[in-house]
Design an enzyme around this catalytic site. Structure first.
Site, short mmCIF file in Angstrom:
data_model
loop_
_atom_site.label_atom_id
_atom_site.label_comp_id
_atom_site.label_asym_id
_atom_site.label_seq_id
_atom_site.Cartn_x
_atom_site.Cartn_y
_atom_site.Cartn_z
N GLU A 43 0.86 -1.20 0.00
CA GLU A 43 0.00 0.00 0.00
C GLU A 43 0.89 1.24 0.00
O GLU A 43 1.17 1.81 1.06
CB GLU A 43 -0.92 0.02 1.24
CG GLU A 43 -1.96 -1.09 1.24
CD GLU A 43 -3.06 -0.86 2.28
OE1 GLU A 43 -3.00 0.14 3.02
OE2 GLU A 43 -3.99 -1.69 2.33
N HIS A 64 -0.44 4.28 2.10
CA HIS A 64 -0.75 4.26 3.54
C HIS A 64 0.49 4.64 4.34
O HIS A 64 1.44 3.87 4.43
CB HIS A 64 -1.26 2.87 3.93
CG HIS A 64 -1.58 2.71 5.40
ND1 HIS A 64 -2.87 2.53 5.87
CD2 HIS A 64 -0.78 2.69 6.49
CE1 HIS A 64 -2.83 2.41 7.19
NE2 HIS A 64 -1.58 2.50 7.59
ZN LIG Z 1 -4.76 3.17 5.10
#
Ligand SMILES: [Zn+2]
Length: 242
Positions: A194, A197
């Site tokens: 990710e 993130h």
């Molecule tokens: Zn997140």
């Protein structure tokens, strides 16, 4: 040779030997030996170093952090919000727009999000891309999902190739943020890559993790490779801690 010269030579030789010993001992230590850095609290939900993952849920599933502050329309813990504001201002100064997409989420909001993913993609995929209530870093107020101004590759792995994604990967640690779920670390973090993130840990820890190319779990001494002879249980649940 005068006696004091001999004594000095012996002292110097002793220092060199001790230094060499210390160096060799250091080399002998396995990488990511699992020794948590001293003075950091990886367990308390209010600590900026807290490790929350699938195996380490928040003790209180309805936990809400104190001192939330608004930054660009999302809420983060004040220290993280201030750092995020500085980071995005500096990025903007170099012509890169980084937008906050999602910050603090309540347990209820996390539950709705997870149920939505499970309904759309099935529970197995939902598990790899979103956390259950009480298991999400977003609930600590220390995690923020970021996006590019044109929303290119929003919440997708190709975000790494956008200006915002590349800038964050190269610079976020200087402001105390890490890419929490790096590529190829799913077996350690429990989540797919990710690049959007970010997790706030403070500049010292973030820089150490960034420079070593490791995950937060490894940094906190909570992960040993499978088969390690002295492997402790992976990610002991917080409730099991004293
Ligand atoms: Zn997140």
């Amino acid at each position: 040779m005068p006696r004091q010269h001999i004594t000095a030579h012996i002292a110097i030789l002793g220092c060199v030997c001790l230094g060499l010993q210390a160096y060799l001992f250091h080399l002998d230590q396995p990488v990511n030996a699992g020794t948590a850095p001293a003075g950091q609290d990886f367990d308390s939900p209010g600590s900026v170093s807290v490790v929350v993952n699938k195996e380490r849920p928040l003790r209180d599933p309805a936990y809400v952090p104190g001192e939330l502050a608004d930054v660009g329309g999302v809420a983060l813990r004040r220290e993280a919000a201030d750092a995020f504001a500085r980071m995005t201002a500096d990025a903007a100064g170099t012509g890169v727009v980084i937008t906050p997409v999602s910050g603090f989420r309540t347990a209820d909001a996390q539950g709705v999000l997870h149920a939505d993913y499970a309904g759309r993609y099935g529970s197995e995929l939902a598990e790899s891309i979103s956390a259950l209530p009480g298991h999400s870093e977003h609930q600590t107020g220390l995690a923020v999902d970021i996006g590019a101004a044109d929303r290119a590759c929003s919440l997708q792995a190709c975000f790494e190739g956008t200006g915002a994604g590349a800038w964050a990967a190269a610079n976020a640690h200087r402001y105390g943020f890490i890419i929490r779920y790096p590529a190829g670390a799913e077996a350690i973090t429990g989540y797919a890559y990710e690049p959007w993130h970010l997790r706030y840990l403070g500049p010292a820890a973030a820089a150490e993790i960034h420079d070593a190319g490791i995950t937060l779990e490894e940094y906190a001494g909570l992960y040993r490779p499978p088969g390690s002879p002295t492997a402790p249980p992976l990610h002991p649940p917080l409730d099991a801690l004293p």
